[in-house]
Design a protein around this motif. Structure first.
Motif, PDB file in Angstrom:
ATOM      1  N   ALA A 330       0.822  -1.206   0.000  1.00  0.00           N
ATOM      2  CA  ALA A 330       0.000   0.000   0.000  1.00  0.00           C
ATOM      3  C   ALA A 330       0.857   1.258   0.000  1.00  0.00           C
ATOM      4  O   ALA A 330       0.583   2.215  -0.741  1.00  0.00           O
ATOM      5  N   GLY A 331       1.900   1.292   0.825  1.00  0.00           N
ATOM      6  CA  GLY A 331       2.717   2.491   0.929  1.00  0.00           C
ATOM      7  C   GLY A 331       3.474   2.808  -0.341  1.00  0.00           C
ATOM      8  O   GLY A 331       3.540   3.962  -0.784  1.00  0.00           O
ATOM      9  N   MET A 332       4.073   1.802  -0.962  1.00  0.00           N
ATOM     10  CA  MET A 332       4.835   2.041  -2.186  1.00  0.00           C
ATOM     11  C   MET A 332       3.920   2.416  -3.345  1.00  0.00           C
ATOM     12  O   MET A 332       4.281   3.219  -4.211  1.00  0.00           O
ATOM     13  N   LEU A 333       2.695   1.873  -3.360  1.00  0.00           N
ATOM     14  CA  LEU A 333       1.732   2.285  -4.381  1.00  0.00           C
ATOM     15  C   LEU A 333       1.251   3.713  -4.145  1.00  0.00           C
ATOM     16  O   LEU A 333       0.962   4.447  -5.108  1.00  0.00           O
ATOM     17  N   ASP A 334       1.144   4.127  -2.872  1.00  0.00           N
ATOM     18  CA  ASP A 334       0.886   5.551  -2.586  1.00  0.00           C
ATOM     19  C   ASP A 334       1.923   6.413  -3.298  1.00  0.00           C
ATOM     20  O   ASP A 334       1.597   7.412  -3.947  1.00  0.00           O
ATOM     21  N   GLU A 361      -7.991   8.827  -4.619  1.00  0.00           N
ATOM     22  CA  GLU A 361      -7.700   7.472  -5.075  1.00  0.00           C
ATOM     23  C   GLU A 361      -7.041   6.625  -4.009  1.00  0.00           C
ATOM     24  O   GLU A 361      -7.434   5.469  -3.775  1.00  0.00           O
ATOM     25  N   ARG A 362      -6.032   7.163  -3.345  1.00  0.00           N
ATOM     26  CA  ARG A 362      -5.313   6.335  -2.389  1.00  0.00           C
ATOM     27  C   ARG A 362      -6.049   6.185  -1.064  1.00  0.00           C
ATOM     28  O   ARG A 362      -5.853   5.190  -0.358  1.00  0.00           O
ATOM     29  N   HIS A 363      -6.887   7.140  -0.695  1.00  0.00           N
ATOM     30  CA  HIS A 363      -7.724   6.951   0.493  1.00  0.00           C
ATOM     31  C   HIS A 363      -8.729   5.830   0.238  1.00  0.00           C
ATOM     32  O   HIS A 363      -9.004   5.011   1.111  1.00  0.00           O
ATOM     33  N   LEU A 364      -9.252   5.772  -0.985  1.00  0.00           N
ATOM     34  CA  LEU A 364     -10.138   4.677  -1.370  1.00  0.00           C
ATOM     35  C   LEU A 364      -9.419   3.349  -1.274  1.00  0.00           C
ATOM     36  O   LEU A 364      -9.947   2.367  -0.740  1.00  0.00           O
TER      37      LEU A 364
END
Length: 529
Positions: A330-334, A361-364
């Motif tokens: 999740a973090g690296m995709l953020d 987008e990333r909160h979703l």
């Protein structure tokens, strides 16, 4: 090369070194996987990042043990996956994957929806740091951020470095400084959620030869008997055992209800692990040594917003999940989602509202990850007959292919579909672009190859010159390619730098139908030429 600054005793607080404003386009606080990934992606987009890390040297406290999920595909799309695979410490983990006390067993599927690499976080950070260095990232170790303030134009950052305190400024600051993020606090961003009263201990250990690893993976302990492979629940917690016949190397995992607050920088010892096994099992398990020892608590928190003006959050500073194996993904995709949007803003090409889509987008995506990790809490924490029944029913459902695939995509993060502007969308819009094999006049390539440079791509798969013509005025912002592929899923694809499809033309879709949405997508994501 990455610029390293060794830490030393700070100077007196009243001795301030004033550094020129605009030291970097973006300051990234935290040299973990998310911070390094963000810095590298910013460099690819033509932005100068500065990474500030308070620790004087890389941490050697074991944390995550590998990478899994969608980030592996993204690394392949950047041409990095083989490099990371070559550095792996062992064979890729085979299914089943743990899910809240049960398992996701993908061995029955020819194309599993979830993959993982055994890559300890210390090694991962070293690889990402080397990549950042190759791209010219300025990394300052031993530089602790002590305060931030912002106005409409810049963020002012107070730093305590090896040569004393100083002040610098930047256009944007991104907090990648972990669960206890001070950047989040200074930005005034609430971080609601739940902390569960349990401590988890995970280790890769070597057993003495007095302990026998049986053919089915069970352990035979002298004076006690057999500990079965998999999960054993007792009135005092949970013990997990993963072993392979013919080797004395075993994975151990314990969960106990406990409210102790542990310092993340204080490593777990082999004795602490043995004591935990003894409390859970009521027996002494002899251990000869270890290659990994880590301890963590489970929290379910998500920042109310990922942006406050010119300060943004990514990684653990933005979200904490109550399950293993998902945080790095999740973090690296953020980071990948944020970098190209920040760069567009800094280059003056961003359409209105582009940077706000990072939060949207990333909160979703974070909320989606919280959904399944909270479900894992419910599955694993129950100890009564009802909880056992729930796990049995869940396990039974996972014997069917469709729910198994759905759960695999959920854990991997491959089911995320970002909301896109407009009303008429191809099924691929908002999803991660499929890696098609492409036949061009220059030879065979792929979608993954086209995204190595992290530039947006208009990919024409049906020789539609009228669609390519629309992107002519945007050629300085995106690459246009024409190719053929077997069983093409669309006539054309507009792919963002993060690998997500911003627009797609249906098979044989008319020009009158396809052109307006393409113009709208180009304007929404890359600005009006």
């Amino acid at each position: 090369m990455v610029k390293h600054h060794d830490a030393a005793r700070p100077a007196e607080e009243d001795l301030r070194e004033e550094r020129p404003a605009g030291d970097a386009d973006v300051i990234v606080v935290g040299a973990g996987p998310t911070g390094f990934m963000l810095a590298a992606e910013l460099c690819l987009a033509g932005v100068r990042p500065l990474v500030l890390e308070r620790q004087p040297r890389p941490r050697d406290t074991p944390k995550a043990g590998g990478l899994g999920g969608q980030i592996l595909e993204l690394l392949r799309y950047r041409g990095l996956l083989e490099r990371f695979e070559a550095a792996c410490t062992g064979p890729a983990p085979a299914p089943p994957f743990p899910f809240g006390g049960v398992h996701l067993d993908f061995t029955q599927l020819p194309d599993p929806p979830m993959h993982a690499l055994p890559l300890p976080q210390q090694l991962l950070e070293r690889l990402l740091g080397e990549r950042a260095g190759e791209l010219g990232v300025d990394l300052r170790r031993g530089h602790e951020v002590t305060g931030v303030s912002q106005d409409d134009d810049a963020v002012t950052v107070d730093v305590r470095g090896p040569d004393g305190p100083y002040r610098t400024s930047t256009r944007y600051l991104v907090g990648c400084d972990g669960a206890r993020s001070r950047i989040r606090g200074w930005a005034g961003i609430p971080f609601p959620g739940t902390t569960y009263p349990e401590v988890n201990r995970l280790a890769q250990v070597t057993l003495p030869h007095t302990v026998t690893v049986l053919g089915n993976g069970d352990l035979d302990i002298p004076g006690f008997g057999t500990i079965r492979a998999g999960f054993t629940r007792t009135n005092h917690g949970l013990l997990g055992v993963g072993s392979s016949p013919g080797t004395q190397s075993v994975s151990l995992y314990t969960v106990e209800d406990e409210t102790t607050e542990y310092d993340d920088d204080v490593p777990m010892t082999l004795a602490e692990l043995q004591d935990s096994v003894h409390r859970v099992l009521g027996a002494h398990l002899p251990l000869a040594g270890s290659t990994r020892l880590s301890r963590f608590t489970f929290k379910a928190h998500q920042a109310e917003r990922y942006r406050a003006g010119r300060i943004l959050l990514a990684g653990d500073a933005a979200h904490l999940f109550p399950a293993t194996g998902v945080a790095l993904n999740a973090g690296m995709l953020d980071a990948v989602n944020l970098a190209w949007k920040l760069a567009a803003d800094l280059h003056g090409t961003a359409p209105a509202g582009l940077l706000d889509t990072y939060h949207t987008e990333r909160h979703l995506a974070g909320a989606r990850t919280l959904l399944h990790t909270r479900a894992q809490v419910a599955l694993r924490r129950g100890h009564d007959a009802a909880a056992e029944a729930l796990r049995d029913v869940f396990t039974e459902l996972l014997t069917d292919e469709q729910p198994l695939r759905r759960m695999g995509a959920l854990v991997a993060g491959t089911d995320i579909r970002y909301p896109m502007p407009g009303s008429h969308h191809h099924p691929l819009t908002g999803t991660f672009a499929p890696d098609l094999t492409l036949h061009t006049d220059q030879g065979v390539t792929s979608v993954a190859d086209l995204l190595h440079t992290a530039r947006p791509v208009l990919l024409d798969l049906a020789d539609r010159p009228e669609l390519r013509q629309i992107a002519r005025d945007c050629r300085h912002l995106l690459d246009v390619h024409t190719a053929k592929t077997d069983d093409r899923p669309a006539d054309a694809l507009l792919i963002r730098p993060d690998g997500h499809v911003a627009w797609a033309a249906g098979l044989d879709e008319s020009t009158d139908s396809a052109m307006p949405p393409l113009r709208e997508a180009l304007s929404a994501w890359f600005g009006t030429p």
